[in-house]
Design an enzyme around this catalytic site. Structure first.
Site, PDB file in Angstrom:
ATOM      1  CE  LYS A   1       7.465 -10.487 -17.148  1.00 22.93           C
ATOM      2  NZ  LYS A   1       6.321 -10.419 -18.106  1.00 22.93           N
TER       3      LYS A   1
ATOM      4  N   GLY B   1       6.666  -6.319 -20.654  1.00 25.85           N
ATOM      5  CA  GLY B   1       7.498  -7.014 -21.627  1.00 25.85           C
ATOM      6  C   GLY B   1       7.361  -8.508 -21.480  1.00 25.85           C
TER       7      GLY B   1
ATOM      8  N   GLY C   1       8.692 -12.506 -20.754  1.00 25.99           N
ATOM      9  CA  GLY C   1       9.534 -13.154 -19.764  1.00 25.99           C
ATOM     10  C   GLY C   1      10.962 -13.352 -20.200  1.00 25.99           C
ATOM     11  N   PRO C   2      11.193 -13.875 -21.413  1.00 26.44           N
ATOM     12  CG  PRO C   2      11.068 -15.424 -23.160  1.00 26.44           C
ATOM     13  CD  PRO C   2      10.219 -14.490 -22.346  1.00 26.44           C
TER      14      PRO C   2
ATOM     15  CB  VAL D   1      11.017  -7.465 -19.327  1.00 27.73           C
ATOM     16  CG1 VAL D   1      10.842  -6.734 -17.996  1.00 27.73           C
ATOM     17  CG2 VAL D   1      11.035  -6.459 -20.478  1.00 27.73           C
ATOM     18  N   GLY D   2      11.728 -10.280 -18.055  1.00 27.83           N
ATOM     19  CA  GLY D   2      11.779 -11.125 -16.864  1.00 27.83           C
ATOM     20  C   GLY D   2      13.187 -11.601 -16.557  1.00 27.83           C
TER      21      GLY D   2
ATOM     22  CB  CYS E   1      -1.593 -21.641  -8.490  1.00 24.49           C
ATOM     23  SG  CYS E   1      -1.838 -20.353  -7.256  1.00 24.49           S
TER      24      CYS E   1
END
Length: 479
Positions: free
Chosen positions: A178, A209, A211-212, A214-215, A287
């Protein structure tokens, strides 16, 4: 190929499941924006839990055959993927410059170039039979962990995918990917290469998709053996909770607030130049960015002058303009979050050295000026929270012990740097820093070294042999 302009509208309608482009379960779509203009440049399907179920089933069905494939044959598959991906390097760079806003020169060198280096190294590692060890009367072997759910971020949309998919495949795992909904188009170029390379059906699958939806479906799926995630610490915490409910493994590469420690005897012009470049890389959306510059008090004023001069050379603008050194942030929401950090730093009393809310910017797009604050308190929000934008905090220290204490004063521990004319002294400081990677005097990034962090920067390691081992299980066979 014309590299002077962004590609035309990029719309993809399908998922990639079981070796084929297939229709999604619904007609819902996600628009993809060019953050330099604010205009929509394409769209992809908005995957649903039913699509995750299909992809995981395909990966589960493909797993026994792929796990049993000889290492040399898996390496040959990855080598063909490398060839197909390398042929698309220009298109990848242009697509990243369009959907993320990375200046084209940097997108070519890093966004398109680094994943190829990582994949090339994984081809070589995949060809080696997995090491076995005899311990007393036990034969200790490594076996592929199984089906991997890979959830990747938007800031390095191909590198972060390859850093998961390549070692997982090399280890004998199968994958459901994903990609970020903010930068999904680059993943489609990878799967065009997957199709051309002829990887076996179901070995690697694509479900775009949110995160909420598909993730979370992927992280909670009972047939996913390991979830590999890169992104925010808050989302990593949520994924760990979902996986913990079914006692599934996770590999998490999360946030950072890395310290760049410049000792009194350092080559200050070089340390500042490299430090500013690192902090502003990819518009600060990295990061590992060294977002805290720690400078000895004896050289603090000189360092601030050098920082201001270096930052002045980072011109924000059109990613396809060769003069641009700083692209936009990925979205309006991300740009606003960074502006809020700048406003709070001002309210907290930090001294503005460069940039700030009144600096000139392009009239369109999600731009934030490269911004530097001095006299930042080590406990302040700016020194503690990950901004993920082009904002640098400069902090003075009195001696080495204080520098180490400030560097370690963070809930994160992903990266860092030390500069000194005395390499032994620099190494001693590096050993004391509670972080996963430390560069001494500008040491080059090594894609074969383990990548990952301490504390809330994550769990596990990526890249090289250590990254490959992350996708294996240990078995002891007594004889």
């Amino acid at each position: 190929m014309d590299l002077a302009a962004p590609p035309a509208l990029l719309t993809r309608r399908h998922l990639h499941v079981a070796g084929a482009w297939v229709d999604p379960s619904s007609g819902d779509t996600i628009p993809v924006e060019n953050p330099a203009t604010g205009k929509t440049v394409g769209e992809v399907p908005a995957g649903a839990p039913a699509d995750v179920d299909r992809a995981v089933a395909a990966a589960r069905a493909a797993f026994p055959g792929w796990a049993a494939t000889a290492p040399a044959d898996r390496a040959a598959h990855l080598d063909r993927l490398y060839t197909a991906l390398a042929a698309r390097a220009d298109e990848i760079a242009r697509t990243v410059a369009t959907e993320l806003g990375t200046p084209l020169k940097l997108a070519t060198r890093v966004q398109a170039g680094l994943p190829l280096i990582v994949l090339r190294g994984m081809v070589e590692l995949a060809a080696r039979p997995t090491a076995e060890q005899v311990v007393g009367n036990s034969l200790v072997v490594r076996e592929p962990v199984g089906v991997v759910g890979a959830i990747t971020p938007w800031n390095y949309p191909l590198h972060q995918v390859v850093a998961k998919v390549a070692p997982a495949l090399a280890a004998g795992c199968t994958v459901v990917l994903k990609p970020s909904e903010l930068t999904p188009l680059t993943a489609y170029l990878l799967f065009d290469a997957v199709t051309e390379a002829g990887l076996p059906p179901g070995v690697v699958n694509l479900v775009p998709g949110t995160g909420p939806v598909v993730g979370e479906a992927l992280a909670a799926h009972p047939d996913v053996d390991l979830v590999s995630f890169t992104g925010s610490t808050a989302t990593g915490r949520r994924i760990a909770h979902l996986a913990a409910d079914r006692i599934a493994r996770v590999a998490l590469e999360l946030g950072g607030k890395s310290a760049n420690v410049i000792l009194a005897d350092a080559d200050l012009p070089t340390a500042v130049k490299v430090g500013v470049g690192n902090a502003l890389l990819n518009s600060g959306q990295t990061c590992t960015a060294w977002t805290r510059m720690l400078v000895h008090r004896d050289r603090y004023a000189e360092a601030l002058d050098l920082v201001a001069a270096a930052v002045a050379g980072y011109r924000p603008g059109d990613p396809f303009d060769p003069a641009t050194r700083l692209g936009p942030l990925v979205s309006a929401a991300q740009a606003q979050r960074v502006r809020d950090h700048v406003d709070r730093a001002l309210a907290d009393g930090a001294r503005l050295v460069a940039g700030g809310p009144d600096a000139p910017l392009p009239p369109h797009g999600h731009f934030v000026a490269p911004t530097v604050f001095a006299d930042v308190h080590p406990d302040s929000a700016l020194a503690q929270e990950e901004v993920f934008g082009p904002v640098l905090a400069v902090i003075p220290f009195a001696d080495t012990d204080e520098a180490v204490a400030i560097a370690n004063n963070s809930r994160y521990g992903l990266a860092g740097a030390v500069w000194s004319a005395d390499s032994d002294a620099a190494l001693a400081v590096a050993r004391r820093m509670r972080t996963g990677q430390v560069d001494i005097n500008g040491g080059a990034f090594n894609p074969l070294a383990p990548f990952g962090g301490y504390k809330q920067s994550g769990l596990g390691r990526e890249l090289g042999g250590y990254g490959l081992e992350e996708f294996t299980e240990l078995k002891a066979i007594q004889r």
